[in-house]
Design an enzyme around this catalytic site. Structure first.
Site, short mmCIF file in Angstrom:
data_model
loop_
_atom_site.label_atom_id
_atom_site.label_comp_id
_atom_site.label_asym_id
_atom_site.label_seq_id
_atom_site.Cartn_x
_atom_site.Cartn_y
_atom_site.Cartn_z
N ARG A 252 -68.19 -44.35 28.98
CA ARG A 252 -69.16 -43.27 28.80
C ARG A 252 -69.95 -43.42 27.51
O ARG A 252 -69.46 -43.96 26.52
CB ARG A 252 -68.43 -41.92 28.74
CG ARG A 252 -67.64 -41.59 30.02
CD ARG A 252 -68.22 -40.43 30.76
NE ARG A 252 -67.66 -40.32 32.11
CZ ARG A 252 -68.17 -39.51 33.03
NH1 ARG A 252 -69.22 -38.75 32.76
NH2 ARG A 252 -67.65 -39.45 34.24
N CYS B 26 -71.37 -39.08 40.72
CA CYS B 26 -72.13 -39.15 41.98
C CYS B 26 -73.62 -38.93 41.79
O CYS B 26 -74.34 -38.63 42.73
CB CYS B 26 -71.56 -38.16 42.99
SG CYS B 26 -69.94 -38.64 43.60
N TYR C 143 -59.40 -38.43 25.66
CA TYR C 143 -60.56 -38.67 26.54
C TYR C 143 -61.43 -37.41 26.68
O TYR C 143 -60.91 -36.30 26.83
CB TYR C 143 -60.10 -39.15 27.93
CG TYR C 143 -61.24 -39.13 28.92
CD1 TYR C 143 -62.23 -40.11 28.89
CD2 TYR C 143 -61.37 -38.09 29.84
CE1 TYR C 143 -63.31 -40.07 29.76
CE2 TYR C 143 -62.45 -38.04 30.72
CZ TYR C 143 -63.41 -39.03 30.67
OH TYR C 143 -64.49 -38.98 31.52
N HIS D 216 -71.03 -27.01 38.09
CA HIS D 216 -71.08 -28.45 37.76
C HIS D 216 -72.42 -28.99 38.26
O HIS D 216 -72.47 -29.72 39.25
CB HIS D 216 -69.91 -29.15 38.45
CG HIS D 216 -69.64 -30.55 37.98
ND1 HIS D 216 -68.94 -31.46 38.75
CD2 HIS D 216 -69.94 -31.18 36.84
CE1 HIS D 216 -68.85 -32.60 38.09
NE2 HIS D 216 -69.44 -32.46 36.93
N ASP E 278 -75.16 -31.98 33.53
CA ASP E 278 -73.78 -31.85 34.01
C ASP E 278 -73.34 -30.42 34.31
O ASP E 278 -72.57 -30.21 35.23
CB ASP E 278 -72.82 -32.47 32.99
CG ASP E 278 -71.43 -32.75 33.53
OD1 ASP E 278 -71.33 -33.36 34.62
OD2 ASP E 278 -70.43 -32.37 32.89
P1 GTP Z 1 -70.36 -37.09 35.80
O1 GTP Z 1 -70.88 -37.28 34.43
O2 GTP Z 1 -69.04 -37.78 36.03
O3 GTP Z 1 -70.29 -35.65 36.24
O4 GTP Z 1 -71.30 -37.90 36.81
P2 GTP Z 1 -72.80 -37.81 37.32
O5 GTP Z 1 -72.85 -37.01 38.58
O6 GTP Z 1 -73.72 -37.42 36.23
O7 GTP Z 1 -73.06 -39.31 37.77
P3 GTP Z 1 -74.11 -40.40 37.27
O8 GTP Z 1 -75.53 -39.94 37.40
O9 GTP Z 1 -73.69 -40.85 35.94
O10 GTP Z 1 -73.91 -41.55 38.34
C1 GTP Z 1 -72.71 -42.22 38.51
C2 GTP Z 1 -72.90 -43.51 39.23
O11 GTP Z 1 -73.64 -43.33 40.45
C3 GTP Z 1 -73.65 -44.53 38.39
O12 GTP Z 1 -72.98 -45.76 38.45
C4 GTP Z 1 -74.99 -44.62 39.07
O13 GTP Z 1 -75.56 -45.88 38.93
C5 GTP Z 1 -74.69 -44.26 40.52
N1 GTP Z 1 -75.86 -43.61 41.16
C6 GTP Z 1 -76.57 -42.57 40.67
N2 GTP Z 1 -77.62 -42.25 41.47
C7 GTP Z 1 -77.57 -43.12 42.50
C8 GTP Z 1 -78.40 -43.30 43.67
O14 GTP Z 1 -79.38 -42.59 43.91
N3 GTP Z 1 -78.02 -44.30 44.53
C9 GTP Z 1 -76.93 -45.09 44.28
N4 GTP Z 1 -76.63 -46.05 45.17
N5 GTP Z 1 -76.14 -44.96 43.19
C10 GTP Z 1 -76.45 -43.98 42.31
C1 SPV Z 2 -66.94 -35.58 34.95
O1 SPV Z 2 -65.89 -36.21 35.13
O2 SPV Z 2 -67.44 -34.84 35.81
C2 SPV Z 2 -67.66 -35.72 33.66
C3 SPV Z 2 -66.99 -36.38 32.56
O3 SPV Z 2 -68.78 -35.24 33.54
S1 SPV Z 2 -65.79 -35.36 31.82
O4 SPV Z 2 -66.42 -34.63 30.72
O5 SPV Z 2 -64.76 -36.25 31.31
O6 SPV Z 2 -65.25 -34.44 32.77
MN MN Z 3 -69.31 -33.95 35.25
#
Ligand code: GTP
Ligand code: SPV
Ligand code: MN
Length: 627
Positions: free
Chosen positions: A406, A291, A238, A267, A314
């Protein structure tokens, strides 16, 4: 792609290390990756032949593949992630620690404890037959040597690494996620510094044993040796466990380098925000996994005249420049983003980015050879093959895609990628946002009083757990600076590092050049469990208030927890929010916050005397303001 032992480099340390790892892991063959497109296609073909990849219909999504992992190998394994610093105190209370010699013995069978020195033994990792998880772990497989650079090649803010892996999936993913191959070897020359990263699936092919589409092992170790800047990863394919340039290097090892050298490895997303009039601003934001970083980084503003461009989604590496400002680069070259919830209405730019040249892991397959996941379209297709390979219909009652499915795509394909995203100097950061998933208590946006108060806000981030890591989803946990799973040293010392950088700037008379720090929460829910704030593109309204605060053009009101938008200062025109909704989003309930504050001492005590006194002072000040 160079096959066989002949190394396309004269870097002796690298050649010797590759030889040592080959002797330990016993691959059938060694391949030095050159990072070319031809190599990418060849490896993808091999993955299709093995059943790891399914080619998507090229008329729908050119040069793209679907992969389904073993159902047990879908996320980061935090309880199998180790920081092997010499002293346990340097790993701190929130990391799992193991003595480096002990961890090496588990991997190599060599219990002498001497890293990289053979003594009287036959090789640097002890004699064959001594045991050790990595001993013979690549039998029957090809070992790929993957030279990579985190950050634009040649940037003074970049740093290099070499990942050795027995997974072709990892090799092709590293080509998308990093600058990889020949050019990096050139940059390394004969004696350039690099982080050593070894990855094995832990699934050797003993005589005649058939391979499986997603080899892995039920035993997993994601181990970091901060002093020797090494990573050893065993048993998982993964992303976060196996693409070692990402969380393992660019956060866990790099945070230690940053502590030692006076910079920051975070991060964080990086975005460029341009108001209708006035200069562009760069904003970095740390939210815990899944998030909203990718979504905010690619936001399409709903307010007219404003534009957002993406620098990173990220990770940010940040360093103070000669001019006293904080400059950030995105060390990555691709996005490894959460698929579920990503669609035309939430993140159209991400959808456009993944038009082709993409790998999709643990999503669902459509009958016409494309991919689908929850939230991609409002109406699900009538029939799918789900991420486990089973028939799926809307009545199935289970998600078609794994919640942590992903996409892996080149950042350059993003339609709103900022032209300066590869600027070797980085971009100057004006504001830093912290945030998390909080159904209650936390307002939509809060401005910190100053840097130190901002550090206090970052240190106290709490968020409901997501599917990005193994464990119970929804549980509230502290995730300081969104770095809980990623800080490579004692989190209390990390707080101290942030405090110290602020004091340094002050001493140099650069206090006003420090980014302003904000806390945001898009995830406030009402009594019916509904998100009160519409989020996504509408988050531009919050960015607008922030940028107008930076230029002194927006009103704020002081509250005990920080400065909130004054009445009417946040542009909510046309949103249709009720006064009750607005009230929920933009008021501080003292009673609730006294309760919140009462939880802080236990959190700060976690780090004992590593917690900087400045954070205790901030806590006392908060309590005093709450009355
Ligand atoms: P990692 O890659 O794990 O570090 O995550 P990330 O912080 O880049 O999260 P990402 O933007 O992919 O969002 C993750 C989830 O949160 C998705 O399912 C989105 O649809 C949801 N999400 C993102 N922004 C919002 C928002 O403003 N409101 C709500 N309700 N959900 C959101
Ligand atoms: C996270 O989990 O915060 C990610 C995906 O961005 S990973 O690269 O698997 O950690
Ligand atoms: Mn991340």
């Amino acid at each position: 792609m160079a096959r066989g032992i002949a190394a396309p480099t004269e870097h002796q340390e690298l050649i010797e290390w590759v030889g040592d790892i080959a002797e330990l892991t016993q691959p059938d063959e060694i391949v030095w990756c050159d990072g070319s497109e031809a190599e990418y296609h060849r490896l993808a073909e091999e993955l299709v032949a093995k059943g790891t990849f399914t080619r998507l219909d090229p008329t729908l999504r050119p040069n793209s593949y679907y992969a389904a992992s073993d159902p047990s190998d879908v996320a980061r394994v935090e309880d199998r992630t180790f920081i092997c610093s010499r002293r346990e105190a340097d790993a701190g209370p929130t990391n799992r620690w193991k003595d480096p010699a002990e961890m090496r013995a588990i991997f190599t069978g060599d219990s002498s404890g001497a890293a990289g020195t053979g003594g009287e033994k036959s090789g640097p990792f002890g004699r064959p037959g001594d045991g050790g998880l990595f001993r013979g772990s690549m039998r029957g497989r090809t070992m790929y040597v993957v030279p990579f650079c985190m950050g634009p090649l040649g940037s003074p803010l970049s740093a290099m690494g070499v990942e050795i892996t027995d997974s072709a999936y990892v090799a092709v993913s590293m080509r998308t996620m990093t600058r990889m191959g020949r050019a990096v070897l050139d940059q390394l020359g004969t004696d350039g510094a690099f982080v050593k990263a070894v990855h094995t699936l832990g699934a050797p092919l003993a005589d005649g044993r058939a391979d499986v589409p997603w080899p892995c092992n039920t035993t997993k170790y994601i181990s970091h040796f901060p002093e020797t800047r090494e990573i050893w990863s065993y048993g998982s394919g993964y992303g976060g466990n196996a693409l070692l340039g990402k969380k393992c290097y660019a956060l866990r090892i790099a945070s230690v380098m940053a502590r030692d050298e006076g910079w920051l490895a975070e991060h964080m997303l990086i975005l460029k925000l341009t108001p209708p009039r006035g200069e562009a601003r760069y904003v970095a934001a740390a939210f815990p996994s899944a998030c909203g970083k990718t979504n905010l980084a690619m936001l399409e503003p709903t307010i007219s005249g404003w534009s957002v461009e993406t620098v990173g989604d990220d990770i940010a590496w940040m360093r103070f420049g000669e001019d006293g400002r904080l400059y950030a680069i995105n060390p990555e070259a691709g996005f490894f983003g959460v698929a579920p919830g990503t669609g035309q209405h939430t993140n159209a730019n991400a959808m456009k980015t993944m038009y082709g040249n993409s790998v999709f892991t643990n999503v669902a397959l459509t009958d016409d050879g494309d991919v689908w996941w929850e939230g991609m379209t409002e109406q699900p297709p009538a029939h799918l093959t789900d991420w486990k390979g089973d028939d799926w219909t809307p009545d199935s009652g289970t998600p078609a895609a794994h919640p942590n499915a992903r996409f892996t795509v080149p950042a350059a394909q993003c339609p709103i990628i900022a032209p300066e995203w590869e600027d070797p100097r980085g971009v100057p950061i004006s504001a830093i946002l912290f945030g998390g998933r909080r159904a209650s208590a936390v307002p939509l946006v809060t401005e910190s009083f100053d840097w130190q108060h901002g550090v206090f806000l970052g240190a106290n981030i709490a968020s409901e757990k997501t599917a990005a890591a193994e464990g119970k989803v929804g549980e509230l946990r502290r995730d300081p600076f969104a770095m809980l799973p990623f800080c490579g040293y004692n989190m209390g010392d990390y707080f101290g590092h942030w405090v110290a950088l602020g004091k340094d700037a002050e001493r140099k008379g650069d206090r006003d050049k420090l980014p302003k720090i904000y806390y945001v929460n898009w995830f406030r829910k009402d009594a019916d469990g509904r998100f009160v704030w519409p989020g996504f593109g509408e988050n531009s309204r919050v960015l607008k208030w922030i940028v107008e605060r930076l230029s002194g053009d927006a009103a704020g009101v002081e509250t005990p927890i920080g400065v909130l938008p004054a009445q009417g200062a946040l542009d909510t025109d046309g949103l249709g929010l009720s006064p009750a909704d607005l009230d929920l989003l933009l008021t501080v309930d003292r009673e609730v916050w006294r309760e919140e504050a009462s939880l802080i001492p236990a959190h700060l005590e976690t780090y004992g005397d590593h917690t900087p006194p400045e954070l205790w002072a901030e806590y006392e000040a908060l309590v005093a303001r709450l009355g």
